[in-house]
Scaffold this active site. Structure first.
Site, mmCIF file in Angstrom:
data_model
loop_
_atom_site.group_PDB
_atom_site.id
_atom_site.type_symbol
_atom_site.label_atom_id
_atom_site.label_comp_id
_atom_site.label_asym_id
_atom_site.label_seq_id
_atom_site.Cartn_x
_atom_site.Cartn_y
_atom_site.Cartn_z
ATOM 1 N N GLU A 152 17.866 15.554 25.006
ATOM 2 C CA GLU A 152 17.020 14.900 25.996
ATOM 3 C C GLU A 152 15.835 14.110 25.446
ATOM 4 O O GLU A 152 15.537 13.026 25.956
ATOM 5 C CB GLU A 152 16.482 15.957 26.980
ATOM 6 C CG GLU A 152 17.544 16.558 27.867
ATOM 7 C CD GLU A 152 17.073 17.844 28.532
ATOM 8 O OE1 GLU A 152 16.903 18.850 27.821
ATOM 9 O OE2 GLU A 152 16.862 17.832 29.747
ATOM 10 N N ARG A 186 9.350 21.394 35.201
ATOM 11 C CA ARG A 186 9.288 20.674 33.932
ATOM 12 C C ARG A 186 8.432 19.410 34.045
ATOM 13 O O ARG A 186 7.802 18.997 33.077
ATOM 14 C CB ARG A 186 10.691 20.347 33.395
ATOM 15 C CG ARG A 186 10.684 20.039 31.899
ATOM 16 C CD ARG A 186 12.073 19.889 31.328
ATOM 17 N NE ARG A 186 12.630 21.100 30.753
ATOM 18 C CZ ARG A 186 12.389 21.542 29.509
ATOM 19 N NH1 ARG A 186 11.604 20.861 28.697
ATOM 20 N NH2 ARG A 186 12.945 22.638 29.070
ATOM 21 N N GLU A 210 25.707 20.005 36.198
ATOM 22 C CA GLU A 210 25.121 21.323 35.931
ATOM 23 C C GLU A 210 25.352 22.203 37.156
ATOM 24 O O GLU A 210 26.235 23.046 37.151
ATOM 25 C CB GLU A 210 23.631 21.191 35.596
ATOM 26 C CG GLU A 210 23.038 22.514 35.136
ATOM 27 C CD GLU A 210 21.599 22.422 34.666
ATOM 28 O OE1 GLU A 210 21.145 21.324 34.319
ATOM 29 O OE2 GLU A 210 20.920 23.467 34.649
#
Lengths: 183, 758
Positions: free
Chosen positions: B704, B304, B226
């Site tokens: 995910e 998160r 990423e």
């Protein structure tokens, strides 16, 4: 935001790369997928590098270059081998089959293992797939597989980080027409 | 629909970065990385390397024309170290040579004189030293401290989860090609083409428009590519910029393992309070995230962890604080789940601790606290379309949970040296980037005059089947055969300002944009059809224009040609932004997620109590896919994620020594799941749910969420160990390697090793 001046280009003359460090070059030929290829490479060139870097056969993948992942598996006289762990120069008298040579050259028909991998969605990113398929073909040639557990044991040298393993087992079982409940 | 890459995959014809044909004059790069984890650079001796025949140039920080900076969220990550080195393997110089071999050999000839500085590898130590990447963040609801006073039971403990190497089988790499006017075309193995473009532009001091990034597909990403791909791309781009020659660098596996960040290890303290009826009344936790040497994506990962601190339970009084701690390890980064799994492991550990102390089954506590429709998450969003109980109930019934538990108990009664363990792992995962602005995407569709269709989106194909799903979206919206459609490589000149392929949201965002583009084109085509057929009620069905309920003789090819000749625009570039999401970080409240995904897994294990070895016997799942648009792809995603989650929780043991040097630096020392370690029973039941308006075709995001079922394997193993040795006071410390299992089985018999004087 724009560059005012560009750096001076390199003015070195374009010449052949200098001698690889250490030693000279060996000339020999390899039989790959039924065709003869001439090679001029350092004797320590692995079969994997010979295929990928010198013969443009990039279907065989480099995952670790240490014989630990199986992505580079090819068939030498029908036996599966990690092409990163063997030198190209050692295989002058052998028949080498890579993923590019598994389908029928005349008809283009896929090898049954290739077809089974499609039918069972036995891949995700696809990077390990050529090695998985060559390994499966080699394993079937070995004639030792009777059960799912055998498939898992004998395919455990081929890593799939995406985790498509259940489908790989399904595909191989299908080709071998094994009973899924055989123990 | 089958994966559209099937045919090329099995023939070895799928092209990855390292398979691209080499352009004439290509040079090869190799990094010289720091030989220590922390220190101040005194000098660099490049002479021997420079003198090696075939070496073209050695680049250092001084050669960078723009900013020596590639930090995405925070500018704290240099491209090439110039003053200090902050982790073992940190790039200091880049050798550029005529061949790969020469570049690598030259890199070994570089000498660096570095004054060592203290090395920190423990996040708690870093936190104590004040080494935080960003200020700590706290999410809270209710009044947890006051609520503990009302609790009948209170338990405290510590829970640690280890890192995880991505081990994408295709290593990181990039290949830059000089174009005219100083422009660069760069092939990168990246999940974030725009992130790469931005990093390269910044380093070179150029506008982003001068840098073109092209991505055909990745041999796996899992989050590691990423922001993790930026460094390699910026390095080859720097070399190409300085030399005006093509430059390629594909990392060797051991370089990749040594120099790239992993999933963040976390160490956490928890306190949980329950009432007599096993309702969780209060929960507090402190999470210490090992960010590594720089921020990278750590602040977003941390966020998160906080969002998912409650997993899938309703907790009325909660306060969780998270610290992003700077250590001298490669900068840890995104990995499937993005901090969610780490946060969820802590609450599951707290529940297990409570269950063990109370002598009840953890699943009684889990079941009693599942989220229900209308419950508020601690960040303010209200559970809407909540399937937590539906998934649990379906799994418990479908797979007969009471009978599975009875089998375990019976087996354990009858066997002394083998023990079974069972755990239930319910999950809840929010879908959207937690940064609102990232929830946007664009799609470009060309209808060529021969009736074929070219589709570009910002999505990167990395094995998750997004291109297959994009074909499905275009085929369905245009009502044409999939064979007409080509998905183009992801390229920043066709689709600009892409969000990375991440957060499970890629199919939703890009699919919705593609849907809008196809709808706009269809509208135009229907206008042409109306005029041509002199009819109002026209539609396109399977490549034929229908008038009312009858097919006309106007087919797709003729329609497209007619539109072209009428000078109707046959291209559309559409933009989608997820509506309705918002978040206010000043109060840590809002509605950050478009929707949530739910599910429940039953995980069974068997431990060999002589050897400590074990098997995961089954993972049986009921998962909320919504209205799955591709059950083949979605099943593969779920299975693969579960296998990766089990790997993280059981065998993947990342080890650094006290000097910050990676010890698990090859597949021989870092074990990932092989075909033999996959559970022989891996059942995935697709629970038919309504899905969500924000999911493409109501088919929920899938990348995910299933990874977190793997956490169940940890607790199932723990239960098996406790069946053998009930008094074993096991720390919550994942991964549960066979070594740890063995030591836990015989914890009472262990003799401490005497301290050896050094």
């Amino acid at each position: 935001m724009q560059t005012a001046t560009l750096p001076t280009p390199v003015t070195q003359p374009r010449s052949a790369p200098p001698e690889p460090v250490g030693t000279g070059v060996r000339s020999f030929s390899l039989t790959i997928n039924g065709a003869e290829y001439e090679l001029n490479v350092a004797p320590w060139t692995t079969l994997l590098d010979a295929l990928r870097e010198y013969l443009d056969l990039t279907g065989t993948k480099k995952g670790c270059d240490h014989g630990q992942c199986g992505a580079c598996t090819v068939l030498v006289d029908g036996k599966r081998i990690n092409s990163c762990l063997t030198l190209a120069v050692m295989h002058e008298d052998h028949q080498i089959t890579t993923i590019e040579g598994l389908a029928d050259a005349q008809t283009g028909d896929l090898h049954p293992v290739q077809q089974a991998f499609i039918d069972h969605d036995a891949f995700q990113c696809g990077y390990c797939t050529p090695g998985q398929i060559c390994s499966a073909v080699g394993m079937i040639n070995e004639g030792r597989v009777k059960t799912d557990a055998d498939i898992r044991e004998l395919m455990s040298g081929n890593i799939c980080r995406c985790g498509a393993y259940p489908h790989i087992v399904d595909a191989i079982r299908d080709v071998m027409q094994l009973n899924p409940t055989a123990q | 629909m089958q994966n559209i890459d099937s045919f090329t995959h099995v023939r070895g014809e799928s092209l990855y970065l390292d398979d691209l044909p080499i352009v004439n004059g290509t040079l090869y790069a190799c990094v010289f990385g720091s030989p220590v984890a922390h220190g101040r650079i005194r000098s660099l001796d490049l002479a021997d390397a420079r003198n090696l025949p075939g070496v073209v140039r050695i680049l250092t920080a001084r050669d960078i024309p723009g900013e020596n900076q590639i930090g995405g969220i925070i500018p704290d990550e240099v491209l090439l170290a110039d003053q200090t080195v902050d982790f073992w393997g940190m790039p200091i110089a880049l050798v550029v040579a005529e061949t790969d071999e020469i570049a690598r050999r030259a890199a070994t000839l570089i000498r660096a004189d570095i004054d060592p500085l203290p090395v920190v590898t423990d996040p708690r130590e870093a936190c104590a030293l004040g080494q935080l990447i960003v200020p700590p963040r706290t999410f809270q609801t209710g009044d947890a401290e006051a609520a503990f006073a009302d609790c009948d039971y209170i338990f405290e403990g510590r829970a640690d989860s280890g890192g995880q190497e991505h081990l994408y089988l295709e290593t990181q790499g990039a290949y830059a090609i000089p174009l005219e006017n100083g422009n660069i075309r760069l092939f990168s193995s990246t999940q974030g083409p725009t992130a790469v473009q931005r990093a390269v532009a910044r380093v070179l001091g150029l506008g982003m428009h001068k840098i073109e990034i092209d991505v055909t597909r990745l041999g796996g990403g899992f989050g590691g590519k990423e922001d993790g791909a930026n460094l390699w791309a910026a390095l080859v781009a720097l070399a190409t910029h300085c030399l005006r020659r093509p430059v390629k660098y594909v990392l060797h596996r051991m370089e990749d393992l040594r120099m790239t960040g992993k999933r963040h290890p976390y160490t956490s303290d928890f306190k949980i309070g329950l009432t007599k009826d096993l309702k969780i009344r209060a929960y507090t936790a402190s999470l210490y995230q090992d960010a590594g040497a720089s921020a990278d994506l750590s602040p977003a990962v941390l966020e998160r962890s906080l969002f998912h601190a409650n997993n899938t339970y309703f907790i009325p009084n909660l306060r969780v604080t998270a610290y992003s701690c700077r250590t001298n390890l490669p900068s840890n980064t995104a990995f499937r789940g993005f901090g969610g799994p780490q946060g969820m492991f802590v609450i599951e550990a707290a529940i297990a601790k409570a269950a063990e102390e109370l002598g009840v089954s953890a699943l009684d506590i889990q079941r009693a606290n599942l989220l229900r429709e209308g419950d508020a998450f601690h960040y303010g969003q209200v559970a809407d379309g909540c399937e937590a109980e539906a998934c649990w109930t379906d799994a418990a019934t479908r797979y007969d949970l009471p009978e599975l538990q009875r089998e375990v108990d019976e087996f354990n009664r009858q066997n002394k040296l083998k023990k079974k363990g069972l755990a239930v792992m319910p999950i809840c995962f929010g879908i959207s980037f937690t940064k609102k602005w990232m929830n946007q995407a664009r799609a470009l569709v060309h209808l060529y005059a021969d009736g074929s269709v070219g589709v570009s989106t910002g999505a990167v194909e990395m094995g998750q089947g997004v291109n297959t799903k994009m074909v499905q979206v275009a085929a369905r919206c245009l009502s044409v055969r999939p064979e007409r459609i080509k998905i183009e490589p992801t390229n920043t000149t066709r689709i600009a300002n892409t969000s990375p392929t991440a957060a499970s949201a890629t199919s939703d965002l890009n699919g919705k944009a593609l849907q809008l583009a196809c709808q706009a084109l269809t509208e135009r085509l229907l206008g042409v059809a109306r005029a041509r057929l002199q009819a109002e009620e026209v539609s396109i069905r399977n490549e034929v224009v229908w008038v009312g309920n009858k097919p006309s003789d106007l087919g797709w090819n003729d329609l497209i040609l007619e539109a072209y000749q009428q000078r109707v625009c046959l291209s559309e570039h559409a933009h989608y932004a997820t509506p309705g999401i918002h978040y206010d970080p000043t109060v840590e409240k809002g509605h950050p997620f478009a929707y949530h995904v739910y599910g429940t897994a039953l995980v069974g294990t068997t431990v060999d109590c002589l050897r400590g070895t074990y098997t995961v016997d089954y993972v049986r799942v009921t998962h909320d896919f919504g209205q799955s648009m591709n059950t083949i792809v979605d099943r593969g995603q779920a299975e693969g994620a579960i296998v990766q989650g089990i790997g993280w929780m059981t065998m993947e043991d990342l080890r650094y020594n006290a000097d910050g040097r990676l010890l698990s630096n090859a597949l021989s020392t870092y074990k990932i799941p092989d075909i033999y370690s996959v559970p022989p029973v891996l059942d995935i039941h697709f629970l038919e749910t309504a899905g969500s308006d924000y999911a493409i075709f109501r088919s929920k995001a899938v990348g995910e969420p299933p990874l977190m079922y793997g956490i169940g394997a940890y607790f199932a193993l723990r239960n098996a160990v406790r069946a053998f040795n009930p008094s074993s006071n096991l720390p919550f410390d994942a991964p549960m390697t066979p070594e740890k299992v063995l030591l836990s089985l015989y914890a009472d018999a262990l003799v401490p090793t005497p301290e050896v004087a050094s």
